[in-house]
Design a protein around this motif. Structure first.
Motif, PDB file in Angstrom:
ATOM      1  N   ARG A  43       0.816  -0.737  -0.134  1.00  0.00           N
ATOM      2  CA  ARG A  43       0.140   0.336  -0.208  1.00  0.00           C
ATOM      3  C   ARG A  43       0.516   1.079   0.043  1.00  0.00           C
ATOM      4  O   ARG A  43       1.909   1.351   0.646  1.00  0.00           O
ATOM      5  N   PRO A  44       0.815   2.316  -0.712  1.00  0.00           N
ATOM      6  CA  PRO A  44       1.113   3.141  -0.698  1.00  0.00           C
ATOM      7  C   PRO A  44       1.302   4.308   0.685  1.00  0.00           C
ATOM      8  O   PRO A  44       2.736   5.316   0.447  1.00  0.00           O
ATOM      9  N   TYR A  45       0.538   4.234   1.427  1.00  0.00           N
ATOM     10  CA  TYR A  45       1.059   4.479   2.482  1.00  0.00           C
ATOM     11  C   TYR A  45       1.593   4.159   3.400  1.00  0.00           C
ATOM     12  O   TYR A  45       2.462   5.129   4.465  1.00  0.00           O
ATOM     13  N   ALA A  48       5.022   5.221   2.226  1.00  0.00           N
ATOM     14  CA  ALA A  48       5.682   6.645   2.263  1.00  0.00           C
ATOM     15  C   ALA A  48       5.971   6.881   4.068  1.00  0.00           C
ATOM     16  O   ALA A  48       7.035   7.566   4.693  1.00  0.00           O
ATOM     17  N   ALA A  49       5.756   5.945   5.139  1.00  0.00           N
ATOM     18  CA  ALA A  49       5.840   5.934   5.749  1.00  0.00           C
ATOM     19  C   ALA A  49       7.131   5.679   6.491  1.00  0.00           C
ATOM     20  O   ALA A  49       7.872   5.695   7.560  1.00  0.00           O
TER      21      ALA A  49
END
Length: 87
Positions: A43-45, A48-49
């Motif tokens: 997942r992109p999030y 990013a995290a």
């Protein structure tokens, strides 16, 4: 003399009968397999995290190196307990 006009409508092609129930579909989406290059595995999030955590670690390492250089601290010897284990 003109030919008499025919007031009957032109014949219409019969509509195809719809099948009922509709064709069965997989509950998981399309029947054809997806290409791995076209799908995101993470997942992109989440990505990013992880990138934000890596940036924070990098900033902390840089700050540690700058402070060590400013105060003349040897980082290898500064690690707690490193001298005891080295002997």
């Amino acid at each position: 003399m003109p030919a008499p006009s025919n007031s009957t409508p032109a014949p219409v092609a019969p509509r195809r009968a719809q099948t009922w129930p509709p064709a069965r579909r997989s509950p998981y989406g399309l029947e054809t397999p997806l290409r791995g290059e076209q799908t995101a595995l993470v997942r992109p999030y989440v990505v990013a995290a992880e990138r934000a955590r890596e940036r924070l670690r990098g900033r902390r390492r840089l700050l540690t190196a700058v402070l060590a250089a400013d105060f003349g601290i040897d980082l290898d010897r500064h690690v707690v307990g490193a001298e005891r284990r080295a002997r």
